[in-house]
Design a protein around this motif. Structure first.
Motif, PDB file in Angstrom:
ATOM      1  N   LEU A 140      29.837  15.558  -4.502  1.00  0.00           N
ATOM      2  CA  LEU A 140      29.164  14.266  -4.330  1.00  0.00           C
ATOM      3  C   LEU A 140      27.702  14.378  -3.869  1.00  0.00           C
ATOM      4  O   LEU A 140      27.049  13.357  -3.627  1.00  0.00           O
ATOM      5  CB  LEU A 140      29.956  13.375  -3.360  1.00  0.00           C
ATOM      6  N   TYR A 189      38.135   4.043  -0.755  1.00  0.00           N
ATOM      7  CA  TYR A 189      38.331   2.597  -0.746  1.00  0.00           C
ATOM      8  C   TYR A 189      37.859   1.955  -2.062  1.00  0.00           C
ATOM      9  O   TYR A 189      36.907   2.421  -2.704  1.00  0.00           O
ATOM     10  CB  TYR A 189      37.601   1.973   0.441  1.00  0.00           C
ATOM     11  N   SER A 202      31.087  16.866   4.021  1.00  0.00           N
ATOM     12  CA  SER A 202      32.119  15.987   3.484  1.00  0.00           C
ATOM     13  C   SER A 202      33.362  16.813   3.208  1.00  0.00           C
ATOM     14  O   SER A 202      33.278  18.011   2.957  1.00  0.00           O
ATOM     15  CB  SER A 202      31.631  15.382   2.169  1.00  0.00           C
ATOM     16  N   THR A 206      25.950  -2.795  -1.524  1.00  0.00           N
ATOM     17  CA  THR A 206      26.506  -3.097  -0.200  1.00  0.00           C
ATOM     18  C   THR A 206      25.707  -4.226   0.450  1.00  0.00           C
ATOM     19  O   THR A 206      26.273  -5.099   1.099  1.00  0.00           O
ATOM     20  CB  THR A 206      26.519  -1.860   0.724  1.00  0.00           C
TER      21      THR A 206
HETATM   22  C1  HEM Z   1      26.878  -0.828   5.017  1.00  0.00           C
HETATM   23  C2  HEM Z   1      26.813   0.123   4.124  1.00  0.00           C
HETATM   24  C3  HEM Z   1      27.919   1.128   3.856  1.00  0.00           C
HETATM   25  C4  HEM Z   1      29.263   0.944   3.792  1.00  0.00           C
HETATM   26  C5  HEM Z   1      30.040  -0.368   3.942  1.00  0.00           C
HETATM   27  C6  HEM Z   1      29.851   2.243   3.494  1.00  0.00           C
HETATM   28  C7  HEM Z   1      31.191   2.473   3.287  1.00  0.00           C
HETATM   29  C8  HEM Z   1      31.712   3.604   2.709  1.00  0.00           C
HETATM   30  C9  HEM Z   1      33.055   3.723   2.199  1.00  0.00           C
HETATM   31  C10 HEM Z   1      34.126   2.621   2.233  1.00  0.00           C
HETATM   32  C11 HEM Z   1      33.191   4.976   1.691  1.00  0.00           C
HETATM   33  C12 HEM Z   1      34.446   5.596   1.038  1.00  0.00           C
HETATM   34  C13 HEM Z   1      35.052   6.607   1.950  1.00  0.00           C
HETATM   35  C14 HEM Z   1      36.581   6.546   1.972  1.00  0.00           C
HETATM   36  O1  HEM Z   1      37.151   5.606   1.384  1.00  0.00           O
HETATM   37  O2  HEM Z   1      37.202   7.439   2.588  1.00  0.00           O
HETATM   38  C15 HEM Z   1      31.912   5.642   1.857  1.00  0.00           C
HETATM   39  C16 HEM Z   1      31.634   6.911   1.426  1.00  0.00           C
HETATM   40  C17 HEM Z   1      30.377   7.491   1.443  1.00  0.00           C
HETATM   41  N1  HEM Z   1      29.266   7.004   2.087  1.00  0.00           N
HETATM   42 FE1  HEM Z   1      29.088   5.178   2.957  1.00  0.00          FE
HETATM   43  N2  HEM Z   1      28.862   3.189   3.420  1.00  0.00           N
HETATM   44  C18 HEM Z   1      27.670   2.550   3.620  1.00  0.00           C
HETATM   45  C19 HEM Z   1      26.425   3.107   3.597  1.00  0.00           C
HETATM   46  C20 HEM Z   1      26.148   4.415   3.273  1.00  0.00           C
HETATM   47  C21 HEM Z   1      24.818   4.956   3.213  1.00  0.00           C
HETATM   48  C22 HEM Z   1      23.513   4.180   3.430  1.00  0.00           C
HETATM   49  C23 HEM Z   1      24.947   6.265   2.898  1.00  0.00           C
HETATM   50  C24 HEM Z   1      23.745   7.158   2.748  1.00  0.00           C
HETATM   51  C25 HEM Z   1      23.719   8.447   2.734  1.00  0.00           C
HETATM   52  C26 HEM Z   1      26.368   6.549   2.723  1.00  0.00           C
HETATM   53  C27 HEM Z   1      26.938   7.747   2.340  1.00  0.00           C
HETATM   54  C28 HEM Z   1      28.236   7.885   1.863  1.00  0.00           C
HETATM   55  C29 HEM Z   1      28.705   9.010   1.060  1.00  0.00           C
HETATM   56  C30 HEM Z   1      27.901  10.209   0.591  1.00  0.00           C
HETATM   57  C31 HEM Z   1      30.058   8.756   0.789  1.00  0.00           C
HETATM   58  C32 HEM Z   1      31.023   9.577  -0.104  1.00  0.00           C
HETATM   59  C33 HEM Z   1      32.165  10.172   0.609  1.00  0.00           C
HETATM   60  C34 HEM Z   1      31.976  11.621   0.997  1.00  0.00           C
HETATM   61  O3  HEM Z   1      30.842  12.151   0.924  1.00  0.00           O
HETATM   62  O4  HEM Z   1      32.981  12.244   1.373  1.00  0.00           O
HETATM   63  N3  HEM Z   1      27.067   5.394   2.995  1.00  0.00           N
HETATM   64  N4  HEM Z   1      31.045   4.787   2.496  1.00  0.00           N
END
Ligand code: HEM
Length: 191
Positions: free
Chosen positions: A143, A2, A138, A78
Motif C-alpha cells: 500500500l 472497512y 502497516s 473523507t
Molecule cells: C478523517 C480521515 C480518515 C479516516 C476516517 C480514516 C480511516 C481509515 C480506515 C477506516 C482505514 C481502513 C483500515 C481498516 O479497516 O483496518 C484506513 C486505512 C488507512 N489510512 Fe486512514 N483515515 C483517514 C485519514 C488518513 C490520512 C490523512 C492518511 C494519510 C497518510 C491515512 C492513511 C491510511 C493508510 C495508508 C491506510 C491503509 C491501511 C494500511 O496501511 O494498513 N488515513 N483509514
C-alpha cells in the motif's frame, strides 16, 4: 478493511471514469449489483484488494497508479463524507498533521472498533526545516503507493506544494520511508 475504503474506491472510479467503468470493475471483482459495501462494517482485506486488482484491469493502470490516485482521492472523499472536521482537528499544516496521524486513526478507532490502522512517524532532517522523513508501518503489504497519493492530497488540502519520494527499501528494512520536501505554501488550508 472497512467498507468506507471500498466506497471511496467506488467513488474514485465512478467520478473519474464513469458508471460503466465502475460496473465493470465491480463485476470483474466478483460482486453483483446487490453486493453493497457498508461503510461501518469491516471486510476481509482480500475483498478490497480484489477491487483494486479489477480496477487495474479496467482502467489499464498499474496497481501503483490506481493506489496512488485513490490515495489522493481519499483525502477529498473523507472530507466530503463527514470527516472534514476530523481532518481539520489534527493540524493546520502538513507537518503538524503528519505528526498527529496516529492520533487521528486512534480517534477513528472510537467509531471503527476493528480498525487495524497503519502507523506513521515523522523524523526531522537536521538542517532542512522544509523537509522531513515519514516512516510508514502497516501490517499490510503493497500500500506504499497509496501513501504517496495521500500525501499529495494532503499537500493540496493544506495548499502546500510538495515533492514526495519513496526511498529505496533495503533488504533489512521492515517498513517504507518517504522523503517530503515542502516547496511552497501558497495559501490558507482548506476548511
Ligand atoms: C478523517 C480521515 C480518515 C479516516 C476516517 C480514516 C480511516 C481509515 C480506515 C477506516 C482505514 C481502513 C483500515 C481498516 O479497516 O483496518 C484506513 C486505512 C488507512 N489510512 Fe486512514 N483515515 C483517514 C485519514 C488518513 C490520512 C490523512 C492518511 C494519510 C497518510 C491515512 C492513511 C491510511 C493508510 C495508508 C491506510 C491503509 C491501511 C494500511 O496501511 O494498513 N488515513 N483509514
Amino acid at each position: 478493511m472497512y467498507g468506507l475504503i471500498s466506497q471511496a474506491l467506488e467513488d474514485y472510479v465512478r467520478r473519474g471514469f464513469g458508471e460503466r467503468a465502475w460496473n465493470e470493475v465491480r463485476g470483474r471483482a466478483g460482486f453483483g449489483e446487490e453486493d453493497l459495501f457498508v461503510s461501518m462494517e469491516s471486510y476481509p482485506d482480500e475483498l478490497t484488494f480484489r477491487l483494486v486488482q479489477a480496477a487495474t484491469e479496467v482502467l489499464h493502470q498499474s496497481a501503483a497508479q490506481v493506489l496512488e490516485a485513490f490515495g489522493e482521492h481519499w483525502v477529498l472523499y473523507t472530507a466530503q463524507e463527514g470527516y472534514g472536521e476530523m481532518l481539520s482537528m489534527f493540524g493546520t499544516s502538513l507537518q503538524e498533521f503528519l505528526v498527529n496521524l496516529d492520533n487521528l486513526h486512534s480517534h477513528v478507532a472510537l467509531t471503527f472498533p476493528d480498525l487495524r490502522p497503519p502507523s506513521f512517524e515523522v523524523e526531522r532532517i537536521p538542517g532542512a526545516a522544509q523537509s522531513l522523513l515519514l516512516h510508514y508501518r502497516s501490517e499490510r503489504t503493497g500500500l506504499a503507493p497509496m501513501v504517496v497519493g495521500l500525501l499529495r492530497g494532503l499537500g493540496k488540502r493544506f495548499s502546500q506544494e510538495i515533492r514526495v519520494q519513496r526511498l529505496e527499501r533495503g533488504a533489512a528494512d521492515d517498513h517504507d520511508v518517504f522523503r517530503i520536501d515542502i516547496i511552497e505554501t501558497t495559501g490558507a488550508p482548506r476548511g
